[in-house]
Write a protein that holds these residues in place. Structure first.
Motif, short mmCIF file in Angstrom:
data_model
loop_
_atom_site.label_atom_id
_atom_site.label_comp_id
_atom_site.label_asym_id
_atom_site.label_seq_id
_atom_site.Cartn_x
_atom_site.Cartn_y
_atom_site.Cartn_z
N LEU A 74 32.04 32.38 48.51
CA LEU A 74 32.84 33.49 48.00
C LEU A 74 34.02 33.77 48.95
CD1 LEU A 74 33.13 35.76 45.88
CD2 LEU A 74 31.62 37.16 47.33
N LEU A 75 33.77 33.73 50.25
CA LEU A 75 34.81 33.94 51.24
C LEU A 75 35.91 32.91 51.09
CD1 LEU A 75 35.94 35.26 53.85
CD2 LEU A 75 34.40 33.75 55.14
N PHE A 76 35.54 31.64 50.95
CA PHE A 76 36.53 30.58 50.79
C PHE A 76 37.40 30.82 49.56
CE2 PHE A 76 37.67 26.54 48.73
CZ PHE A 76 38.48 26.00 49.69
N ARG A 77 36.79 31.20 48.46
CA ARG A 77 37.57 31.41 47.23
C ARG A 77 38.48 32.63 47.34
NH1 ARG A 77 32.53 29.25 43.67
NH2 ARG A 77 33.24 27.10 43.66
N LEU A 78 38.02 33.65 48.01
CA LEU A 78 38.87 34.84 48.19
C LEU A 78 40.08 34.52 49.07
CD1 LEU A 78 36.10 37.54 48.64
CD2 LEU A 78 37.75 37.45 46.76
N ILE A 79 39.89 33.75 50.14
CA ILE A 79 41.03 33.44 51.01
C ILE A 79 42.00 32.52 50.28
CG2 ILE A 79 40.14 31.40 52.22
CD1 ILE A 79 42.04 34.31 53.86
N GLN A 80 41.49 31.62 49.43
CA GLN A 80 42.38 30.77 48.64
C GLN A 80 43.20 31.62 47.67
OE1 GLN A 80 42.84 27.22 48.66
NE2 GLN A 80 41.80 27.41 50.62
N ALA A 81 42.57 32.60 47.02
CA ALA A 81 43.30 33.50 46.14
C ALA A 81 44.36 34.27 46.92
CB ALA A 81 42.33 34.47 45.45
N ASP A 82 44.03 34.69 48.13
CA ASP A 82 44.99 35.38 48.98
C ASP A 82 46.17 34.46 49.33
OD1 ASP A 82 45.80 37.67 50.55
OD2 ASP A 82 45.22 36.55 52.32
N TYR A 83 45.90 33.21 49.65
CA TYR A 83 46.97 32.25 49.94
C TYR A 83 47.95 32.13 48.78
CZ TYR A 83 44.18 30.21 53.83
OH TYR A 83 43.47 29.98 54.99
N TYR A 84 47.44 32.22 47.55
CA TYR A 84 48.27 32.05 46.36
C TYR A 84 48.88 33.35 45.84
CZ TYR A 84 45.99 27.44 45.76
OH TYR A 84 45.52 26.14 45.92
N GLY A 85 48.67 34.45 46.56
CA GLY A 85 49.17 35.73 46.08
C GLY A 85 48.43 36.26 44.88
N LEU A 86 47.18 35.83 44.70
CA LEU A 86 46.40 36.18 43.51
C LEU A 86 45.30 37.20 43.78
CD1 LEU A 86 45.94 32.63 41.90
CD2 LEU A 86 47.52 34.43 41.16
N LEU A 87 45.10 37.59 45.02
CA LEU A 87 43.94 38.42 45.34
C LEU A 87 43.97 39.72 44.56
CD1 LEU A 87 41.38 38.48 47.01
CD2 LEU A 87 42.66 39.59 48.84
N GLU A 88 45.14 40.36 44.47
CA GLU A 88 45.22 41.63 43.76
C GLU A 88 44.99 41.46 42.27
OE1 GLU A 88 45.44 44.59 45.22
OE2 GLU A 88 45.32 43.49 47.12
N ALA A 89 45.17 40.25 41.77
CA ALA A 89 44.94 39.99 40.34
C ALA A 89 43.48 39.79 40.01
CB ALA A 89 45.75 38.77 39.89
N VAL A 90 42.63 39.63 41.03
CA VAL A 90 41.20 39.41 40.78
C VAL A 90 40.54 40.74 40.46
CG1 VAL A 90 39.02 38.61 41.77
CG2 VAL A 90 41.16 37.43 42.34
N PRO A 91 40.00 40.91 39.25
CA PRO A 91 39.37 42.19 38.91
C PRO A 91 38.25 42.56 39.87
CG PRO A 91 39.62 40.80 36.96
CD PRO A 91 39.94 39.93 38.14
#
Length: 391
Positions: free
Chosen positions: A141-158
């Protein structure tokens, strides 16, 4: 499959491969070592660019992400966007799953059960992770969250805050400072300490550093056996690479001076004993800190160029294997070192290009070894889970 690809590529790219063979044979006469290294890197790139559509999705992502970050080449955006869409779907499923009692525990057991067992190291890591409860799920889960953060997508994750809160409740300090974990999982420990810090969950970088030095004290380095010595080197490179947010930004040479000094002092043993993957990451540690002119970089570049097989255009495994998927990590790192352009490109920012999945989630999951695609409802998950944690 890999051998067939290599045969086709050898015919298609024979002029480049012959040039590489000539360069390898007369390296001492070359008037421009940089041209030699560049030709070697281009030989690797030619092979992998041609084979990229046939590689597994996680290898495509790994390759495209790194090539984009050192080149900014928009050709790689399609593969990266595909990863971003998978990422959002996977995160939405797991965050929704956290509402269900026992979900995290079941996912952790599933991850451990499906952990690769091909090598003795993998089997030891599987046994180690089995003793740490939900950590196996937490690290994925941590790996996927940091990847989303790298892509500017973290705030888009519900409801991504729920995932961050969940991570904050796990026993990271015990895990990242446990001597056996540090010894077996050194690079991942370095990654996870930096990921937790970069996501604002908890800062355990100093604790991780102290545990690392306790497991690998400087005065005993000369006595380390090959496996432990390589794990130590690998962990040190990942401290630098994770700080760079995986090739997105330059990092401080002063902050990591102890690592760079150790690599410089140990270069002879590194060239004798370290794998091509580790040698490349050591060179990348100098490059990410702006030390491209350091002698270690030149020596590793030459060693990597010499390691390329002129017949196939790639660096084989230590056992001589030519499988392109298994060798992707080793070869993409080598071509990054050999073709280093001296510029870094963050992201890419996918916030305007990739949208989250909402409502009932139907995520295609591919069962390893079967190619069987299965759509699952949001309340379930995919056994075995589709993409392994990889950096």
């Amino acid at each position: 499959m890999a051998e067939g690809i290599l045969h086709r590529l050898a015919a298609r790219h024979w002029p480049m491969l012959l040039l590489l063979a000539w360069l390898a044979g007369c390296a001492h006469e070359a008037s421009s070592p940089n041209d030699e290294h560049r030709a070697a890197g281009q030989a690797i790139q030619a092979v992998y660019e041609a084979a990229l559509p046939e590689l597994p999705a996680d290898k495509q992502r790994h390759y495209a992400q790194r090539l984009y970050r050192i080149s900014g080449d928009t050709r790689y955006l399609g593969l990266i966007e595909a990863h971003g869409r998978r990422l959002l779907a996977q995160l939405e499923r797991d965050i929704a799953g956290l509402e269900q009692p026992g979900y995290a525990s079941s996912r952790a057991q599933e991850i451990v059960a499906n952990y690769p067992r091909r090598t003795a190291k993998q089997r030891a890591r599987q046994a180690m992770l089995a003793e740490w409860g939900e950590i196996a799920f937490g690290r994925q889960l941590l790996f996927r969250l940091i990847q989303a953060d790298y892509y500017g997508l973290l705030e888009a994750v519900p409801d991504h805050e729920r995932a961050l809160d969940y991570l904050a409740g796990l026993a990271w300090q015990r895990f990242l400072t446990d001597p056996e974990v540090v010894r077996l999982y050194t690079a991942q420990v370095a990654n996870q300490a930096w990921f937790l810090y970069q996501l604002g969950v908890v800062d355990l970088r100093q604790e991780m550093h102290g545990a690392f030095l306790a497991v690998f004290p400087g005065e005993s380095v000369a006595e380390l056996e090959d496996a432990d010595y390589r794990n130590r080197l690998y962990g040190m490179t990942h401290i630098v690479i994770a700080d760079s947010r995986y090739y997105q930004r330059w990092v401080s040479a002063e902050r990591h001076a102890w690592i760079l000094e150790a690599f410089s002092a140990e270069i002879e043993r590194i060239l004798d004993e370290a794998t091509a993957d580790i040698q490349a990451e050591i060179a990348l540690s100098f490059l990410l800190t702006g030390r491209e002119k350091h002698p270690v970089v030149a020596r590793i570049r030459q060693r990597l160029a010499e390691a390329i097989d002129p017949a196939t255009g790639i660096i084989h495994s230590p056992k001589g294997e030519t499988d392109l998927a298994r060798g992707e990590h080793r070869n993409v790192l080598a071509l990054m070192v050999l073709n280093w352009p001296g510029r870094l490109h963050p992201g890419p920012d996918l916030s305007a290009r990739v949208r989250p999945v909402t409502g009932t989630l139907r995520l295609p999951c591919v069962h390893a070894g079967t190619g069987l695609a299965v759509s699952l409802a949001r309340s379930r998950w995919c056994p075995p889970f589709a993409e392994p944690v990889s950096t």
